[in-house]
Scaffold this motif. Structure first.
Motif, PDB file in Angstrom:
ATOM      1  N   ILE A   1       7.408  25.033  15.899  1.00 38.21           N
ATOM      2  CA  ILE A   1       6.994  26.433  16.000  1.00 38.21           C
ATOM      3  C   ILE A   1       8.050  27.307  15.340  1.00 38.21           C
ATOM      4  CG2 ILE A   1       6.405  28.337  17.532  1.00 38.21           C
ATOM      5  CD1 ILE A   1       5.534  26.336  19.600  1.00 38.21           C
ATOM      6  N   GLU A   2       7.616  28.058  14.303  1.00 35.35           N
ATOM      7  CA  GLU A   2       8.522  28.953  13.588  1.00 35.35           C
ATOM      8  C   GLU A   2       9.774  28.176  13.170  1.00 35.35           C
ATOM      9  OE1 GLU A   2       7.701  32.240  13.022  1.00 35.35           O
ATOM     10  OE2 GLU A   2       5.802  32.090  14.075  1.00 35.35           O
ATOM     11  N   SER A   3      10.935  28.834  13.219  1.00 35.22           N
ATOM     12  CA  SER A   3      12.188  28.154  12.872  1.00 35.22           C
ATOM     13  C   SER A   3      12.921  27.659  14.109  1.00 35.22           C
ATOM     14  CB  SER A   3      13.101  29.120  12.096  1.00 35.22           C
ATOM     15  OG  SER A   3      13.446  30.233  12.914  1.00 35.22           O
ATOM     16  N   LEU A   4      12.261  27.745  15.280  1.00 33.45           N
ATOM     17  CA  LEU A   4      12.912  27.372  16.529  1.00 33.45           C
ATOM     18  C   LEU A   4      13.152  25.866  16.592  1.00 33.45           C
ATOM     19  CD1 LEU A   4      10.902  29.579  19.056  1.00 33.45           C
ATOM     20  CD2 LEU A   4      13.216  29.986  18.177  1.00 33.45           C
ATOM     21  N   GLY A   5      14.308  25.507  17.099  1.00 37.05           N
ATOM     22  CA  GLY A   5      14.632  24.105  17.319  1.00 37.05           C
ATOM     23  C   GLY A   5      15.754  23.971  18.324  1.00 37.05           C
ATOM     24  N   PRO A   6      15.647  24.615  19.498  1.00 36.79           N
ATOM     25  CA  PRO A   6      16.749  24.602  20.458  1.00 36.79           C
ATOM     26  C   PRO A   6      16.975  23.222  21.061  1.00 36.79           C
ATOM     27  CG  PRO A   6      14.798  25.581  21.439  1.00 36.79           C
ATOM     28  CD  PRO A   6      14.479  25.371  19.995  1.00 36.79           C
ATOM     29  N   ARG A   7      18.245  22.881  21.229  1.00 37.27           N
ATOM     30  CA  ARG A   7      18.597  21.621  21.894  1.00 37.27           C
ATOM     31  C   ARG A   7      18.541  21.769  23.404  1.00 37.27           C
ATOM     32  NH1 ARG A   7      19.390  22.221  16.428  1.00 37.27           N
ATOM     33  NH2 ARG A   7      20.356  20.374  15.476  1.00 37.27           N
ATOM     34  N   LYS A   8      18.663  23.013  23.891  1.00 37.13           N
ATOM     35  CA  LYS A   8      18.628  23.274  25.320  1.00 37.13           C
ATOM     36  C   LYS A   8      17.525  24.287  25.604  1.00 37.13           C
ATOM     37  CE  LYS A   8      22.879  24.704  25.615  1.00 37.13           C
ATOM     38  NZ  LYS A   8      24.160  25.197  26.189  1.00 37.13           N
ATOM     39  N   PRO A   9      17.015  24.290  26.835  1.00 41.91           N
ATOM     40  CA  PRO A   9      15.964  25.271  27.161  1.00 41.91           C
ATOM     41  C   PRO A   9      16.513  26.686  27.208  1.00 41.91           C
ATOM     42  CG  PRO A   9      16.634  24.069  29.127  1.00 41.91           C
ATOM     43  CD  PRO A   9      17.318  23.397  27.967  1.00 41.91           C
ATOM     44  N   LEU A  10      15.636  27.642  26.961  1.00 40.85           N
ATOM     45  CA  LEU A  10      15.976  29.046  27.136  1.00 40.85           C
ATOM     46  C   LEU A  10      15.651  29.387  28.585  1.00 40.85           C
ATOM     47  CD1 LEU A  10      16.943  31.626  25.671  1.00 40.85           C
ATOM     48  CD2 LEU A  10      14.542  32.204  25.341  1.00 40.85           C
TER      49      LEU A  10
END
Length: 860
Positions: free
Chosen positions: A81-90
């Motif tokens: 999704i989009e440029s999102l790629g978090p390693r941890k949750p928001l």
């Protein structure tokens, strides 16, 4: 005023089907598809159209409130999704006020777009995958939330329906700001007594849609009148069967007697020869169609002959051979990797050529002297300069031009191959050319099928199947040519015909009788069509009854008292709370649509009607009034659901920013408030304002966060321990991290140590700055904070020693290189663990000494 009584009186004046719809809505809150179907059936009946008075509508006296509670917990597992790629949750925490700071491109708006999509907002943009990466196998995320104290963590995929429980979330971003500024909007919350009209309007629209769908199924099975009869008077009657008013008119239309038969036979006898002019034109139209078939067969026969197939193969082989030669020649001696000359490499080279015009607009590509590589931005060494020049020499070489030209010739040859007609087109051609024998259709279909196979094989470079030439068409073209000549001879003869009686009138009478005979032959279809048209007319009447206009008119009257006055009052209060009451703007009712009262922002006191808030007000003023309109719309809704703000202070000055911060904290007392911002000033203001609510409230509800982009992806929650803890704790955290870095260095060597120590040095530089603000200057002035706090603090600044100023100055100088760019000629050297520890502990000792000295001065 007794609004409920007024609505009941109005309802009892409506037809029974509408009363039944209102009664079901009041009892059940919504209408199912079965309800809509039942109401649609009821509106067709005499009883449904009667005005009745037997329903009490007792539910009008009750006004239930929505007291449901929704809280967002976190967003996890974001993929594709989009440029999102978090390693941890928001993680949004347990409090009511979460401020998420991030620079431009850190992913704030992407998270907002996800939340708009999962909550079903009407102006939610479509979510797209990262355009700089390969298409993902799936696009999804996990949304954790609580609804009425029950936790939920559904996996949501892009393209899936919104999550129903999250529909009550309210989101403010630039798109919403523009909507409130430019468009008309209905209040998000209206009292149930008013919401009844909106639901009734929706119900009538659905009933009308269902009636329309049923009406659409009443399709006509009436045969189309043949073209030869279309100009007769009877054809006009046939096309307007709805105009038949009496049963006798239909019987007369479908009557065929012996007299009709005798009249037609007499006319045929008199007109043994056809109308010369009409028939001549008809035969020439047929001849034209035959000529088109001959031309297309001849062209395709040449294009898909063995000679042309071999010619295309020759062009393809030449292109392949020249490309192979060019690629072999592309093995530039100075090249160090394979692939030079490939299609991908050539595309990359031409892209680099175009980009080179930006940094070096006046120099021919490739620029090698005193230049950097346009791809990697490294300074070009002599070997790299030579390599670039070799590459360009290859690209501009004769072999590459030959290969490109050969490929273009092959492509052009493929483009010239005739298109293949569809089966329907062949059928139409045969009918238009008068080729009624089914063998002609079978022959043409077989010919074009073979041509199609050859064309596909050539386009696919004969990788799957070799192209086979079509059969010789000479004999069939000869037959078609003879037929064409016969048509022309017949037309020429007809042109020369001259008759002694009024053939035009006789032919017209004959056509009328032939038309009537044809219509009589369709008697069953005609009677069915007349019956269908009567049903269609009935449906038109029922759809007129299911019109929401009367509902909208009544809704306007009720909403003026219940909705508009309250909405306008809330807007004015929000303007005042946001410090924007000086702006000459007002919220007014514009119109009612589908029982919803629409409002719009307008300038007050304008003398030029063309002046609008968007064209007159400054960008900051437009932002603040759109925010006021949003808050007026949603802030007083019942229940408790999150408010989400994406850069709410965009374009606002410090005064407006402070008022916004104060208003958001007030909102957070009642509901969860999530704020995404790239402005550190708002980040600081939210901390200041939340602190004014008391340390206990701030500790329980205020949660500052930071997100950042990393390695091509955004939305990464950043480690904020050094930011969010006091300076003493932050100092100890850095000492602990240094101990871990030292252990990593002993296990993995200098590189492992430096990888961790770099971040420690950077955070240490920030800590030194904070120590100046919070320790040395005793928090009198803090960056990104609006106020200057002197009470109980200013006196303790007395006695700052030159030595400690020198200590801070030395540390700031020594570690500035880890936060600010340095000259490439003076590389930054990360200090050894022992040296770094000494500096960290020196700051600890200084802070301890400073606090002790100030305590002694305060005691004295």
């Amino acid at each position: 005023m007794d609004i409920q009584g007024d609505i009941r009186t109005w309802l009892l004046k409506q037809q029974d089907w509408l009363q039944e719809a209102a009664d079901r809505l009041l009892k059940n809150g919504l209408l199912t598809q079965d309800d809509i179907a039942a109401l649609a059936s009821h509106v067709k009946t005499a009883g449904g159209q009667a005005v009745t008075h037997h329903r009490p509508f007792d539910e009008l006296m009750h006004d239930p409130q929505d007291l449901s509670e929704v809280r967002l917990t976190r967003i996890d597992g974001v993929t594709g999704i989009e440029s999102l790629g978090p390693r941890k949750p928001l993680d949004f925490g347990d409090g009511n006020l979460t401020v998420i700071y991030g620079h431009n491109g850190s992913g704030k708006s992407s998270y907002t777009r996800i939340l708009k999509k999962v909550s079903g907002k009407p102006r939610a943009l479509d979510l797209k995958p990262n355009v700089f990466q390969d298409l993902p196998a799936e696009s999804k995320c996990q949304i954790s939330y609580s609804h009425n104290a029950l936790s939920h963590s559904p996996e949501w995929r892009v393209g899936s329906p919104p999550i129903d429980a999250l529909r009550q979330i309210d989101i403010f971003d630039s798109d919403e700001a523009g909507h409130y500024l430019r468009g008309e909007s209905a209040a998000s919350y209206t009292p149930p007594v008013v919401g009844l009209f909106e639901k009734l309007a929706v119900a009538t629209d659905k009933i009308k849609e269902l009636l329309q769908a049923e009406q659409a199924k009443l399709t006509s099975a009436l045969p189309a009148i043949p073209a030869i009869y279309q100009q007769t008077q009877l054809a006009q009657t046939y096309a307007a069967l709805h105009a038949l008013r009496k049963a006798g008119d239909l019987d007369k239309l479908l009557e065929w007697t012996d007299q009709h038969t005798q009249s037609l036979e007499a006319l045929v006898e008199r007109l043994k020869a056809d109308d010369p002019d009409t028939l001549s034109k008809q035969k020439r139209r047929t001849k034209t169609q035959v000529e088109q078939i001959i031309a297309s067969l001849s062209k395709a026969s040449n294009a898909y002959s063995i000679v042309n197939l071999n010619a295309v193969r020759t062009l393809r082989e030449a292109a392949d051979a020249k490309r192979k030669i060019a690629n072999e020649a592309a093995q530039v001696k100075s090249a160090v990797i394979e692939g030079i000359g490939s299609e991908t490499w050539r595309a990359l080279w031409e892209a680099a050529r175009k980009f080179s015009a930006t940094p070096y607009p006046a120099q021919p590509f490739p620029v090698t002297e005193d230049a950097r590589c346009v791809l990697c931005h490294q300074e070009l060494q002599p070997d790299a300069q030579l390599r670039l020049l070799d590459f360009e020499k290859f690209v501009q070489g004769q072999l590459e031009r030959d290969a490109t030209q050969a490929e273009a010739q092959h492509t052009a040859a493929l483009d010239e191959l005739p298109a293949i007609p569809t089966e329907q087109q062949v059928q139409t051609q045969c009918e238009a050319a008068g080729l009624t024998d089914v063998k002609w259709k079978e022959y043409l279909l077989a010919f074009w099928s073979k041509a199609s196979a050859a064309r596909i094989s050539l386009i696919n470079f004969e990788l799957i199947e070799e192209a086979v030439p079509v059969d010789d068409v000479k004999d069939n073209v000869l037959v078609l040519g003879t037929y064409r000549d016969q048509l022309e001879a017949s037309a020429t003869q007809l042109d020369a015909d001259a008759l002694q009686f009024d053939r035009v009138k006789a032919n017209s009478e004959k056509l009328e009788l032939e038309t009537k005979k044809w219509v009589v032959q369709q008697a069953a279809a005609v009677r069915a069509e007349v019956e269908r048209l009567a049903k269609v007319k009935a449906y038109d009447g029922w759809k007129t009854l299911a019109n929401s206009r009367s509902i909208s008119l009544k809704a306007t009257d009720v909403a003026e008292k219940v909705v508009t006055e309250a909405y306008v009052g809330r807007f004015n209060r929000e303007l005042q709370a946001l410090g924007a009451s000086r702006i000459q703007v007002e919220l007014i009712k514009t119109r009612t649509k589908s029982a919803k009262v629409l409002h719009q922002l307008r300038l007050k006191g304008v003398k030029n009607a063309q002046g609008t808030p968007e064209t007159v007000l400054s960008e900051g003023e437009r932002r603040i009034i759109s925010l006021a309109a949003f808050l007026a719309d949603v802030a007083d809704k019942p229940g408790s659901s999150p408010f989400i703000f994406d850069d709410p202070i965009s374009s606002l000055d410090h005064d407006f920013e402070w008022h916004v911060a104060c208003r958001l904290v007030q909102l957070a007392k009642q509901r969860q408030v999530l704020i995404f911002t790239h402005r550190l000033s708002l980040y600081g203001a939210m901390e200041d304002v939340s602190k004014k609510e008391g340390e206990a409230w701030q500790k329980a509800h205020y949660r500052p966060m930071c997100i950042e982009s990393y390695a091509g992806t955004s939305g990464q929650p950043a480690d904020q321990e050094v930011w969010n803890n006091n300076t003493k704790t932050a100092n100890n955290i850095l000492l602990t991290r240094l101990n871990e870095a030292h252990k990593a260095g002993e296990a993995g060597g200098a590189a492992a140590y430096r990888a961790l120590a770099q971040g420690i040095c950077s955070d240490f530089r920030k800590l030194i700055e904070r120590s100046v603000e919070e320790d040395l200057l005793n928090k009198v002035v803090l960056r990104h904070r609006r106020s200057v706090t002197t009470e109980g603090r200013l006196a303790q600044l007395h006695g700052i020693l030159p030595a400690e100023c020198k200590l801070i100055d030395d540390l700031m100088t020594r570690y500035s290189c880890f936060e600010h760019s340095q000259s490439g000629e003076a590389p930054v050297i990360i200090p050894e663990a022992d040296a770094l520890k000494v500096d960290l502990e020196s700051l600890v000792k200084w802070r301890k000494d400073l606090n002790e000295r100030r305590a002694q001065l305060a005691a004295a």
